[in-house]
Design an enzyme around this catalytic site. Structure first.
Site, mmCIF file in Angstrom:
data_model
loop_
_atom_site.group_PDB
_atom_site.id
_atom_site.type_symbol
_atom_site.label_atom_id
_atom_site.label_comp_id
_atom_site.label_asym_id
_atom_site.label_seq_id
_atom_site.Cartn_x
_atom_site.Cartn_y
_atom_site.Cartn_z
ATOM 1 N N HIS A 118 0.816 -1.216 0.000
ATOM 2 C CA HIS A 118 0.000 0.000 0.000
ATOM 3 C C HIS A 118 0.847 1.264 0.000
ATOM 4 O O HIS A 118 0.384 2.322 0.415
ATOM 5 C CB HIS A 118 -0.970 -0.017 1.190
ATOM 6 C CG HIS A 118 -2.036 -1.079 1.067
ATOM 7 N ND1 HIS A 118 -2.898 -1.411 2.081
ATOM 8 C CD2 HIS A 118 -2.362 -1.892 0.029
ATOM 9 C CE1 HIS A 118 -3.720 -2.383 1.674
ATOM 10 N NE2 HIS A 118 -3.398 -2.694 0.440
ATOM 11 N N ASN A 212 -3.404 -12.823 15.875
ATOM 12 C CA ASN A 212 -4.369 -11.733 16.027
ATOM 13 C C ASN A 212 -5.095 -11.939 17.358
ATOM 14 O O ASN A 212 -5.436 -13.071 17.697
ATOM 15 C CB ASN A 212 -5.391 -11.783 14.859
ATOM 16 C CG ASN A 212 -6.114 -10.467 14.651
ATOM 17 O OD1 ASN A 212 -6.664 -9.907 15.585
ATOM 18 N ND2 ASN A 212 -6.089 -9.985 13.423
ATOM 19 N N PRO A 213 -5.340 -10.880 18.110
ATOM 20 C CA PRO A 213 -6.112 -11.071 19.352
ATOM 21 C C PRO A 213 -7.582 -11.380 19.079
ATOM 22 O O PRO A 213 -8.286 -11.864 19.962
ATOM 23 C CB PRO A 213 -5.979 -9.734 20.089
ATOM 24 C CG PRO A 213 -5.324 -8.786 19.165
ATOM 25 C CD PRO A 213 -4.882 -9.499 17.934
HETATM 26 N N1 APR Z 1 -1.385 -7.719 17.409
HETATM 27 C C1 APR Z 1 -1.936 -8.357 16.346
HETATM 28 N N2 APR Z 1 -3.087 -7.966 15.775
HETATM 29 C C2 APR Z 1 -3.715 -6.891 16.297
HETATM 30 C C3 APR Z 1 -3.202 -6.184 17.401
HETATM 31 C C4 APR Z 1 -1.979 -6.631 17.967
HETATM 32 N N3 APR Z 1 -1.421 -6.022 19.019
HETATM 33 N N4 APR Z 1 -4.061 -5.169 17.691
HETATM 34 C C5 APR Z 1 -5.060 -5.249 16.786
HETATM 35 N N5 APR Z 1 -4.861 -6.289 15.944
HETATM 36 C C6 APR Z 1 -5.677 -6.729 14.812
HETATM 37 C C7 APR Z 1 -7.150 -6.417 14.906
HETATM 38 O O1 APR Z 1 -7.837 -7.429 15.653
HETATM 39 C C8 APR Z 1 -7.558 -6.420 13.422
HETATM 40 O O2 APR Z 1 -7.883 -7.725 13.000
HETATM 41 O O3 APR Z 1 -5.227 -6.043 13.664
HETATM 42 C C9 APR Z 1 -6.280 -5.958 12.721
HETATM 43 C C10 APR Z 1 -6.330 -4.535 12.197
HETATM 44 O O4 APR Z 1 -7.309 -4.446 11.209
HETATM 45 P P1 APR Z 1 -7.452 -3.127 10.313
HETATM 46 O O5 APR Z 1 -7.446 -1.917 11.197
HETATM 47 O O6 APR Z 1 -8.609 -3.309 9.414
HETATM 48 O O7 APR Z 1 -6.079 -3.077 9.490
HETATM 49 P P2 APR Z 1 -5.620 -3.860 8.201
HETATM 50 O O8 APR Z 1 -6.174 -5.248 8.144
HETATM 51 O O9 APR Z 1 -4.157 -3.710 8.131
HETATM 52 O O10 APR Z 1 -6.290 -3.009 7.049
HETATM 53 C C11 APR Z 1 -5.969 -3.296 5.715
HETATM 54 O O11 APR Z 1 -7.322 -1.492 4.932
HETATM 55 O O12 APR Z 1 -7.958 0.658 5.487
HETATM 56 C C12 APR Z 1 -7.220 -0.126 4.605
HETATM 57 O O13 APR Z 1 -5.338 0.459 3.325
HETATM 58 C C13 APR Z 1 -5.765 0.260 4.651
HETATM 59 O O14 APR Z 1 -3.793 -1.136 4.745
HETATM 60 C C14 APR Z 1 -5.111 -0.951 5.256
HETATM 61 C C15 APR Z 1 -6.038 -2.068 4.864
#
Ligand code: APR
Length: 244
Positions: A118, A212-213
């Site tokens: 990204h 993932n939690p």
């Molecule tokens: N360790 C592991 N996982 C975690 C932690 C942690 N300490 N804290 C939160 N999470 C998990 C959450 O449970 C969730 O499943 O990380 C995930 C975050 O999800 P999103 O906020 O949706 O992020 P992501 O999956 O990276 O989003 C993908 O979406 O908005 C777009 O372009 C943006 O790159 C991003 C893409």
């Protein structure tokens, strides 16, 4: 948090030659970067800040918002999860980190092979010609102008509705198929095409461990489910795999 890891997983990691690791916002959460679901956009919407239409509507708002995130990042350090992945690579096995994050924290932690699906907050490109720009840091205008053509500059990040960098995606797909073990860490696996990579690995016969939690749409398919924050799970996994 798993108190004991599956012996099968430990053995697979111990004998792996190539590990591919998809990361999302969750791996940076313990560094203090909010996840997308956890308030990354602040009082704004992704439509305002992360679409071409939003940028055209208010380029100054969008530029200033990303500039503030870039400034904040200077104070932010990789956490135990990023560092564990860098240590994994230092053990001599091939690690391909495929990240959806734009924060550069894997590289700062020491991971050498990082595919940025990204884009990166640390790079800036011309809105008109799509070419990377430099020398804009001290510009008075917001957004600054492209030194070559005078168009506005924008962050080199992938916004909603935009295609991913084709080479990065092709390399990520190839690594997902070719590795011996795939990790899906800190991602909600909801935004495609990145979210399809764990399935790509499974379809190629590669076992997938999710860290993932919380539950995600992928959890039911994962070969191994490691429930907990990446900054705790990953160092423990390494310690269990290679006891001192
Ligand atoms: N360790 C592991 N996982 C975690 C932690 C942690 N300490 N804290 C939160 N999470 C998990 C959450 O449970 C969730 O499943 O990380 C995930 C975050 O999800 P999103 O906020 O949706 O992020 P992501 O999956 O990276 O989003 C993908 O979406 O908005 C777009 O372009 C943006 O790159 C991003 C893409």
């Amino acid at each position: 948090m798993p108190r004991v890891f599956s012996q099968e997983l430990l053995e697979r990691l111990r004998s792996a030659k190539h590990v591919a690791i998809l990361t999302g916002a969750g791996i940076s959460a313990e560094s203090g970067v909010p996840t997308f679901q956890g308030g990354f956009w602040g009082k704004y919407s992704p439509e305002e800040l992360a679409t071409v239409e939003g940028y055209i509507k208010d380029p100054k708002l969008v530029w200033d918002w990303y500039a503030e995130r870039r400034r904040e990042l200077r104070q932010i350090k990789p956490n135990a999860g990023h560092l564990a992945l860098a240590r994994l690579e230092q053990r001599g096995l091939r690690c391909t980190v495929i990240t959806q994050n734009i924060d550069g924290l894997h590289q700062l932690a020491g991971s050498a092979r990082v595919i940025e699906l990204h884009g990166s907050l640390h790079r800036v490109k011309c809105f008109s010609e799509n070419t990377l720009a430099s020398g804009w840091e001290n510009a008075a205008e917001s957004p600054p102008r492209c030194p070559d053509c005078g168009a506005w500059l924008r962050p080199d990040v992938v916004w909603y509705g935009e295609t991913l960098p084709p080479l990065a995606l092709a390399e990520a797909m190839a690594a997902s198929r070719a590795c011996d073990l795939f990790f899906s860490i800190g991602t909600a696996t909801q935004v495609y095409p990145a979210a399809s990579l764990p399935q790509t690995a499974l379809a190629a016969g590669v076992p997938v461990a999710e860290v993932n939690p919380d539950y995600t749409p992928f959890t039911a398919y994962a070969t191994y489910v490691l429930r907990g924050p990446a900054g705790q799970v990953l160092p423990r996994l390494l310690a269990a795999t290679w006891p001192a």
